[in-house]
Design an enzyme around this catalytic site. Structure first.
Site, PDB file in Angstrom:
ATOM      1  N   ARG A 118     137.373 -13.415 118.679  1.00  0.00           N
ATOM      2  CA  ARG A 118     137.182 -12.204 119.493  1.00  0.00           C
ATOM      3  C   ARG A 118     136.949 -10.975 118.625  1.00  0.00           C
ATOM      4  O   ARG A 118     136.503  -9.946 119.117  1.00  0.00           O
ATOM      5  CB  ARG A 118     138.424 -11.970 120.366  1.00  0.00           C
ATOM      6  CG  ARG A 118     138.612 -13.006 121.427  1.00  0.00           C
ATOM      7  CD  ARG A 118     139.978 -12.853 122.076  1.00  0.00           C
ATOM      8  NE  ARG A 118     140.094 -11.635 122.848  1.00  0.00           N
ATOM      9  CZ  ARG A 118     139.778 -11.520 124.132  1.00  0.00           C
ATOM     10  NH1 ARG A 118     139.331 -12.556 124.782  1.00  0.00           N
ATOM     11  NH2 ARG A 118     139.930 -10.381 124.776  1.00  0.00           N
ATOM     12  N   HIS A 120     101.568   3.305 116.279  1.00  0.00           N
ATOM     13  CA  HIS A 120     101.940   4.627 116.787  1.00  0.00           C
ATOM     14  C   HIS A 120     103.099   5.209 115.987  1.00  0.00           C
ATOM     15  O   HIS A 120     103.835   6.050 116.496  1.00  0.00           O
ATOM     16  CB  HIS A 120     102.262   4.540 118.279  1.00  0.00           C
ATOM     17  CG  HIS A 120     101.091   4.064 119.071  1.00  0.00           C
ATOM     18  ND1 HIS A 120      99.983   4.847 119.301  1.00  0.00           N
ATOM     19  CD2 HIS A 120     100.806   2.844 119.612  1.00  0.00           C
ATOM     20  CE1 HIS A 120      99.080   4.155 119.985  1.00  0.00           C
ATOM     21  NE2 HIS A 120      99.562   2.933 120.181  1.00  0.00           N
ATOM     22  N   CYS A 179     140.888  -7.045 121.031  1.00  0.00           N
ATOM     23  CA  CYS A 179     142.270  -7.508 120.856  1.00  0.00           C
ATOM     24  C   CYS A 179     142.510  -8.809 121.625  1.00  0.00           C
ATOM     25  O   CYS A 179     141.920  -9.039 122.676  1.00  0.00           O
ATOM     26  CB  CYS A 179     143.238  -6.469 121.381  1.00  0.00           C
ATOM     27  SG  CYS A 179     143.006  -4.856 120.649  1.00  0.00           S
ATOM     28  N   ASN A 196     146.085  -4.942 125.023  1.00  0.00           N
ATOM     29  CA  ASN A 196     144.629  -5.051 124.874  1.00  0.00           C
ATOM     30  C   ASN A 196     144.018  -4.095 125.886  1.00  0.00           C
ATOM     31  O   ASN A 196     144.349  -4.141 127.061  1.00  0.00           O
ATOM     32  CB  ASN A 196     144.203  -6.498 125.166  1.00  0.00           C
ATOM     33  CG  ASN A 196     142.691  -6.652 125.219  1.00  0.00           C
ATOM     34  OD1 ASN A 196     141.949  -5.745 124.861  1.00  0.00           O
ATOM     35  ND2 ASN A 196     142.240  -7.800 125.679  1.00  0.00           N
ATOM     36  N   GLY A 197     143.151  -3.202 125.411  1.00  0.00           N
ATOM     37  CA  GLY A 197     142.510  -2.240 126.311  1.00  0.00           C
ATOM     38  C   GLY A 197     142.604  -0.834 125.744  1.00  0.00           C
ATOM     39  O   GLY A 197     142.861  -0.656 124.547  1.00  0.00           O
ATOM     40  N   GLU A 227     123.303  -8.752 113.040  1.00  0.00           N
ATOM     41  CA  GLU A 227     124.750  -8.863 113.211  1.00  0.00           C
ATOM     42  C   GLU A 227     125.399  -9.800 112.202  1.00  0.00           C
ATOM     43  O   GLU A 227     126.526  -9.544 111.798  1.00  0.00           O
ATOM     44  CB  GLU A 227     125.141  -9.213 114.647  1.00  0.00           C
ATOM     45  CG  GLU A 227     124.666 -10.536 115.178  1.00  0.00           C
ATOM     46  CD  GLU A 227     125.090 -10.742 116.638  1.00  0.00           C
ATOM     47  OE1 GLU A 227     124.370 -11.438 117.352  1.00  0.00           O
ATOM     48  OE2 GLU A 227     126.137 -10.235 117.057  1.00  0.00           O
ATOM     49  N   LYS A 239     133.872 -10.379 119.918  1.00  0.00           N
ATOM     50  CA  LYS A 239     133.160 -11.315 120.792  1.00  0.00           C
ATOM     51  C   LYS A 239     133.070 -10.778 122.213  1.00  0.00           C
ATOM     52  O   LYS A 239     132.069 -10.932 122.885  1.00  0.00           O
ATOM     53  CB  LYS A 239     133.892 -12.660 120.774  1.00  0.00           C
ATOM     54  CG  LYS A 239     133.273 -13.724 121.659  1.00  0.00           C
ATOM     55  CD  LYS A 239     132.004 -14.263 121.062  1.00  0.00           C
ATOM     56  CE  LYS A 239     131.346 -15.317 121.912  1.00  0.00           C
ATOM     57  NZ  LYS A 239     129.912 -15.453 121.580  1.00  0.00           N
ATOM     58  N   LYS A 283     120.230 -11.070 116.055  1.00  0.00           N
ATOM     59  CA  LYS A 283     120.961 -12.144 115.360  1.00  0.00           C
ATOM     60  C   LYS A 283     121.006 -11.849 113.862  1.00  0.00           C
ATOM     61  O   LYS A 283     122.042 -11.955 113.227  1.00  0.00           O
ATOM     62  CB  LYS A 283     120.300 -13.515 115.552  1.00  0.00           C
ATOM     63  CG  LYS A 283     120.468 -14.229 116.865  1.00  0.00           C
ATOM     64  CD  LYS A 283     121.844 -14.750 117.160  1.00  0.00           C
ATOM     65  CE  LYS A 283     122.713 -13.718 117.842  1.00  0.00           C
ATOM     66  NZ  LYS A 283     122.585 -13.575 119.264  1.00  0.00           N
ATOM     67  N   TRP A 333     141.933  -5.111 117.348  1.00  0.00           N
ATOM     68  CA  TRP A 333     140.607  -4.603 116.979  1.00  0.00           C
ATOM     69  C   TRP A 333     140.712  -3.100 117.180  1.00  0.00           C
ATOM     70  O   TRP A 333     140.828  -2.618 118.303  1.00  0.00           O
ATOM     71  CB  TRP A 333     139.552  -5.217 117.887  1.00  0.00           C
ATOM     72  CG  TRP A 333     138.138  -4.931 117.489  1.00  0.00           C
ATOM     73  CD1 TRP A 333     137.389  -5.615 116.581  1.00  0.00           C
ATOM     74  CD2 TRP A 333     137.290  -3.900 118.004  1.00  0.00           C
ATOM     75  NE1 TRP A 333     136.125  -5.074 116.496  1.00  0.00           N
ATOM     76  CE2 TRP A 333     136.036  -4.019 117.347  1.00  0.00           C
ATOM     77  CE3 TRP A 333     137.456  -2.873 118.936  1.00  0.00           C
ATOM     78  CZ2 TRP A 333     134.959  -3.161 117.614  1.00  0.00           C
ATOM     79  CZ3 TRP A 333     136.383  -2.024 119.191  1.00  0.00           C
ATOM     80  CH2 TRP A 333     135.163  -2.176 118.530  1.00  0.00           C
ATOM     81  N   GLU A 361     115.861 -10.503 120.237  1.00  0.00           N
ATOM     82  CA  GLU A 361     117.030 -11.370 120.050  1.00  0.00           C
ATOM     83  C   GLU A 361     117.111 -11.844 118.593  1.00  0.00           C
ATOM     84  O   GLU A 361     118.196 -11.855 117.997  1.00  0.00           O
ATOM     85  CB  GLU A 361     116.975 -12.552 121.033  1.00  0.00           C
ATOM     86  CG  GLU A 361     118.085 -13.576 120.904  1.00  0.00           C
ATOM     87  CD  GLU A 361     119.495 -13.012 121.070  1.00  0.00           C
ATOM     88  OE1 GLU A 361     119.653 -11.843 121.433  1.00  0.00           O
ATOM     89  OE2 GLU A 361     120.450 -13.755 120.786  1.00  0.00           O
TER      90      GLU A 361
HETATM   91  C1  F6R Z   1     125.210 -10.866 120.183  1.00  0.00           C
HETATM   92  C2  F6R Z   1     126.290 -10.817 121.159  1.00  0.00           C
HETATM   93  C3  F6R Z   1     126.465  -9.573 121.957  1.00  0.00           C
HETATM   94  C4  F6R Z   1     126.785  -9.936 123.408  1.00  0.00           C
HETATM   95  C5  F6R Z   1     127.128  -8.661 124.201  1.00  0.00           C
HETATM   96  C6  F6R Z   1     127.394  -8.968 125.666  1.00  0.00           C
HETATM   97  O1  F6R Z   1     125.179 -12.085 119.516  1.00  0.00           O
HETATM   98  O2  F6R Z   1     127.015 -11.755 121.310  1.00  0.00           O
HETATM   99  O3  F6R Z   1     125.365  -8.751 121.874  1.00  0.00           O
HETATM  100  O4  F6R Z   1     125.673 -10.586 123.944  1.00  0.00           O
HETATM  101  O5  F6R Z   1     128.248  -8.051 123.655  1.00  0.00           O
HETATM  102  O6  F6R Z   1     128.501  -9.801 125.806  1.00  0.00           O
HETATM  103  P1  F6R Z   1     128.734 -10.637 127.111  1.00  0.00           P
HETATM  104  O7  F6R Z   1     127.606 -11.579 127.237  1.00  0.00           O
HETATM  105  O8  F6R Z   1     130.044 -11.316 126.893  1.00  0.00           O
HETATM  106  O9  F6R Z   1     128.768  -9.658 128.258  1.00  0.00           O
END
Ligand code: F6R
Length: 581
Positions: free
Chosen positions: A27, A477, A2, A97-98, A461, A576, A458, A73, A454
């Site tokens: 976000r 395995h 949010c 928010n929360g 997501e 985000k 990417k 959200w 990683e």
């Molecule tokens: C992937 C991504 C998430 C963040 C994770 C941690 O692209 O952005 O996996 O890396 O939610 O977020 P932060 O770094 O803000 O603690």
């Protein structure tokens, strides 16, 4: 998650609120709404879906000068108009928010109220209305709220009796004040207000904020003189600047980010690493993957024992801290609930913490003992790229500092990164060969496996293709049973010490019909029939090699998602900044 923005000033509040919310879109959200004062009352407009729906619904011209907006959200209750914020009960309208953890019990106690939504936030709204009816004074109400609400919250509140004011309070959820010229703001995050003002005030948990043409902050029962700070982020970081997506723009910003990160790495600010016997790295998602690079480098270049943990697991595990443990927390947002909890646990045990954080003044940045800001600037795309790159640069810098290695040749590093980004056509061709697939594997050993994790995240997501990263030697395995003719594999080979072994594993999957896309350090490459497509990665110092290797993975994910017409900057279900558990 949010997002909140609030405005008190002399301009058209609904327009300013919606503009602010549009800068918080990154976000992650599913509905949006605003409350604004017009025609002697507070008016609420809420819409499901994108901010553009809200923009269409607000009055074009409005004399309103006060209001609060919210992007939701969903946590409690499905995404729909009724559950979206603001919520109103009695004289109180609020956005939240929360997560209010004790909302079920409170809801029973507030039996006189009728609840329209399924949200915890509406319960908080009713509680505040009840307290307001009892105490008749919002300051006192907000001083009482912390003893009654459990969980995390940032609240932006307006009261029917006080049409020129916004009240706010936070606990564990982000909220800042923006200080403009004859106008003031509240906001969850910098981008919401960056095109209005660069001056801001950080809030402590439980500060009571009363915002009108002046800013009053009550801390522990007393009004304080707030410290006004200035952002060093530029407004153009929050606009696309001609790029199709923020993710692409941010990938292109990476050479600059690496330069800034290296230039600002000030060794004087650090703990003496060698005074620690144990380092525990804790993070989530991509930040965790950056931590894996740190684990590899610190293990390989020093004698310090290092372990790494996913923050949501770390917070509930048994800890064997000793005084000589350093906990490193990596976080782009600095607000990730589980990572923040890690800081609390370490502090409670008198253990030193080092934060590697991107967002200035964020909760983790403020709570850790030692701090290194990653220099990615404002990252808008939900899928992180430049913040991750900055984090792994810092990991390299830390390892070389402990190992007393020579300074990195940053010009060469940056030139190499630029050259890797520029090979867009190659990544586009690879994307052509995978975008119709539903499953894909990344394999590698050691640091190449960590980079595969990683790359896989990417791809998942933003393109919604299921993928898994595997240590190349582990495939046989179990997982190798999934290989059928045409199964795509992205195989990463940059670690010379183990390259031959990985190539043997690649041959094993190739022999079973896999379609192999080989990402290999150019000096290790030998032609053969064990791959279908190849991307040559320029050689860098081992410590910084991951910087060049991960970029093709970012761009393959990007081009693939584009071909699948995915909403690249705002992937479904994702936020985000994950400010709830
Ligand atoms: C992937 C991504 C998430 C963040 C994770 C941690 O692209 O952005 O996996 O890396 O939610 O977020 P932060 O770094 O803000 O603690």
């Amino acid at each position: 998650m949010c997002g909140i923005v609030g405005y008190v000033g002399s301009k058209n509040a609904p327009t300013i609120l919606v503009d602010g919310l549009s800068h918080l879109e990154y976000r992650g959200y599913d509905s949006a709404g605003i409350v604004f004062y017009e025609n002697n009352k507070f008016n609420i407009i809420k819409t499901e879906g994108r901010i553009s729906n809200l923009r269409d619904a607000i009055p074009f011209e409005s004399p309103s000068k006060v209001g609060v907006g919210h992007t939701r959200w969903a946590t409690h209750g499905v995404p729909n108009q009724v559950n979206s914020h603001p919520h109103k009960q009695g004289k109180i309208t609020l956005v939240h928010n929360g997560i209010i953890e004790n909302y079920t019990g409170l809801k029973k106690e507030l039996g006189n109220y009728t609840f329209n939504s399924e949200t915890d936030s509406e319960v908080a709204c009713a509680l505040i209305d009840k307290l307001y009816n009892e105490l008749g004074n919002m300051e006192e109400v907000l001083e009482k709220v912390p003893s009654m609400l459990k969980g995390s919250y940032a609240l932006g509140i307006v009261v029917d009796d006080e049409p020129n004011k916004i009240y706010a309070i936070r606990h564990k959820s982000p909220l800042i004040i923006g200080v403009g010229d004859n106008e003031n703001f509240i906001a969850s995050d910098v981008p919401a207000i960056l095109n209005k003002t660069k001056r801001y005030i950080l809030l402590d948990d439980f500060d009571v904020v009363i915002l009108s043409d002046e800013i009053k902050i009550k801390r522990n029962g007393n009004f304080i003189e707030p410290i006004i700070k200035e952002f060093d982020w530029e407004v153009d970081q929050t606009s696309l600047n001609g790029f199709d997506h923020y993710m692409l723009k941010e990938i292109y910003e990476q050479p600059d980010v690496v330069r800034r990160t290296i230039e600002s790495f000030d060794t004087n600010e650090f703990p003496e690493f060698t005074s620690y016997e144990k380092i525990e790295i804790v993070a989530c998602g991509s930040a965790y993957h950056a931590g894996l690079i740190g684990l590899h480098l610190i293990e390989n270049y020093t004698n310090i024992e290092v372990s790494i943990h996913v923050a949501s697991e770390y917070r509930y595990k048994k800890h064997n801290f000793n005084r000589k443990t350093l906990v490193i927390i990596i976080s782009q947002s600095g607000e990730t609930a589980d990572s923040l909890e890690t800081v609390r646990i370490a502090k409670e045990n008198n253990i030193d913490t080092l934060g590697i954080v991107n967002v200035y003044g964020s909760s983790i940045a403020r709570d850790v003992k030692y701090l290194i800001y990653s220099k990615a600037g404002c990252e808008i795309s939900v899928a992180t790229t430049k913040a991750y790159l900055s984090q792994i640069t810092i990991m390299g810098l830390i390892a070389s500092k402990i190992a007393k290695l020579d300074k990195v040749d940053s010009e060469h590093l940056i030139k190499t990164i630029v050259s890797v980004i520029e090979k867009r056509e190659i990544y586009d061709n690879i994307a052509n060969s995978i975008y119709t697939k539903e499953h894909l594997f990344f394999i590698g050993r050691g640091i190449d496996y960590y980079l595969g994790l990683e790359g896989s995240l990417k791809l998942k997501e933003i393109s919604y293709i299921h993928s898994e990263a595997y240590p190349a030697g582990e495939l046989k395995h179990g997982t190798i049973s999934l290989v059928t003719p045409g199964t795509p594999f992205i195989a990463i080979v940059t670690d010379e010490s183990i390259a031959e072994k990985t190539i043997s594993n690649i041959k094993e999957v190739k022999a079973r019909g896999a379609r192999v896309i080989l990402l290999i350090r150019e000096d290790l490459f030998e032609k053969g029939d064990y791959y279908d497509e190849v991307i040559l990665i320029p050689r860098l110092d081992d410590i910084y090699q991951p910087l060049a290797t991960v970029i093709p993975l970012q761009l393959i994910a990007y081009e693939t998602a584009k071909k699948r017409n995915c909403d690249i900057d705002k992937p479904r279900n994702l936020a985000k900044s994950v400010t709830v558990e």
